[in-house]
Design an enzyme around this catalytic site. Structure first.
Site, PDB file in Angstrom:
ATOM      1  N   LYS A   1      -1.240  -1.322  -4.094  1.00 39.65           N
ATOM      2  CA  LYS A   1      -2.526  -0.315  -4.226  1.00 39.65           C
ATOM      3  C   LYS A   1      -1.595   0.789  -4.568  1.00 39.65           C
ATOM      4  O   LYS A   1      -0.934   1.271  -3.468  1.00 39.65           O
ATOM      5  CB  LYS A   1      -3.214  -0.289  -2.847  1.00 39.65           C
ATOM      6  CG  LYS A   1      -4.213   0.679  -2.764  1.00 39.65           C
ATOM      7  CD  LYS A   1      -5.235   0.697  -1.764  1.00 39.65           C
ATOM      8  CE  LYS A   1      -6.342   1.673  -1.748  1.00 39.65           C
ATOM      9  NZ  LYS A   1      -7.157   1.792  -0.615  1.00 39.65           N
TER      10      LYS A   1
ATOM     11  N   TYR B   1       0.948  -1.261  -0.039  1.00 38.49           N
ATOM     12  CA  TYR B   1      -0.095  -0.045   0.038  1.00 38.49           C
ATOM     13  C   TYR B   1       0.997   1.280  -0.038  1.00 38.49           C
ATOM     14  O   TYR B   1       1.518   1.608   1.001  1.00 38.49           O
ATOM     15  CB  TYR B   1      -0.919   0.026   1.287  1.00 38.49           C
ATOM     16  CG  TYR B   1      -2.108   0.892   1.255  1.00 38.49           C
ATOM     17  CD1 TYR B   1      -2.285   1.778   0.375  1.00 38.49           C
ATOM     18  CD2 TYR B   1      -2.868   1.006   2.405  1.00 38.49           C
ATOM     19  CE1 TYR B   1      -3.342   2.504   0.310  1.00 38.49           C
ATOM     20  CE2 TYR B   1      -3.926   1.973   2.453  1.00 38.49           C
ATOM     21  CZ  TYR B   1      -4.100   3.012   1.492  1.00 38.49           C
ATOM     22  OH  TYR B   1      -5.204   3.521   1.443  1.00 38.49           O
TER      23      TYR B   1
END
Length: 292
Positions: free
Chosen positions: A166, A138
């Site tokens: 992500k 992330y």
């Protein structure tokens, strides 16, 4: 190191909000949300991310949310967000999750510490080593304070447990380089970048705005994947004002206001998160009505 599992993270993943009632997690509403979304065409759910207000939940509440979602998911893959800044405690938490049937771990850099790139490699590699589920990196520097460099991401792509990203890094050059490299499945993390990321060859998105008009978001991704960019753009353009509105104030305040208007949950957040302003809530209702 656990034996690697395989999981395809392409398509649209929904970072599920956490409904509250009287300051407690509303598990009845949470079950209702999972049932509402599981047949919408999404690829899976992400629980206890930033949209799920994970930072306002203690460890026991986060685990209870995960159990509720898993029980209602009906086979839909579920990813668990795990954040922290103490390596040993975070590793123990990830190991404990290994007994559950989760599709992956969504893992950001440690907040507040701002380690070097070598420290980031050590952080992500050490935690991936103990994870029984695949890891989605992330990259969100405006929340963690750490910028994950392209070279660092490419080095982490060699780890057998680290399979996706992500992407909230805000660097389109880095995004394109990672897509071209091909080892990580690149998922748009900024909702406004979904079309551009997918059109360049990205694999999917983790999109908070897709709580509303979910079928349209799914259709946009499917048309892009099929090569129908013109058809996808026709569906995409009307979504942009809504996406802008949903992030005009801190997420998930605006989103919960709109979902509450639709009868999906109560418009309640945990401090220091606050409800969307009345003016924005009314504006979102108007935008939503125009979408039909």
């Amino acid at each position: 190191m656990p034996t690697p599992q395989t999981q395809n993270f392409s398509g649209l993943w929904l970072p599920l909000v956490t409904p509250f009632a009287q300051h407690e997690v509303d598990h009845i509403a949470l079950k209702r949300l999972v049932r509402h979304y599981r047949a919408s065409g999404i690829s899976g759910l992400v629980v206890c991310g930033s949209t799920g207000e994970a930072a306002a939940l203690n460890d026991e509440e986060q685990l209870a949310v995960l159990h509720t979602v898993l029980a209602e998911a009906g086979g839909l893959p579920v990813v668990m967000g795990v954040s922290g800044y103490h390596l040993g405690k975070t590793a123990a938490r990830i190991q404990a999750l290994g007994v559950l049937n989760i599709a992956g771990i969504l893992l950001p850099a440690p907040s507040y510490i701002r380690p070097s790139q070598a420290g980031l490699i050590e952080w992500f590699s050490s935690l991936a080593d103990v994870s029984a589920a695949p890891v989605i990196l992330y990259d969100i520097p405006y929340r963690t304070g750490s910028q994950i460099d392209l070279a660092t991401l490419l080095a982490l792509a060699d780890h057998p447990r680290i399979t996706a990203l992500k992407d909230c890094g805000g660097d389109p050059v880095k995004t394109q380089a990672l897509i071209a490299d091909g080892r990580l499945q690149v998922l748009a993390g900024e909702d406004a970048n979904i079309f551009s990321t997918l059109a360049q060859g990205g694999h999917g998105a983790i999109a908070a705005a897709a709580h509303v008009h979910t079928a349209r978001f799914v259709a946009v991704l499917r048309r892009i994947r099929a090569g129908d960019l013109a058809g996808a753009d026709t569906l995409w353009q009307p979504l942009l004002p809504l996406i802008t509105g949903l992030f005009a104030e801190p997420n998930p305040g605006p989103l919960k206001a709109l979902m509450a208007q639709q009868g999906l949950l109560s418009n309640e957040l945990r401090s220091p998160m606050t409800r969307a302003s009345m003016a924005l809530a009314e504006h979102l209702q108007q935008l939503d009505a125009r979408m039909g």
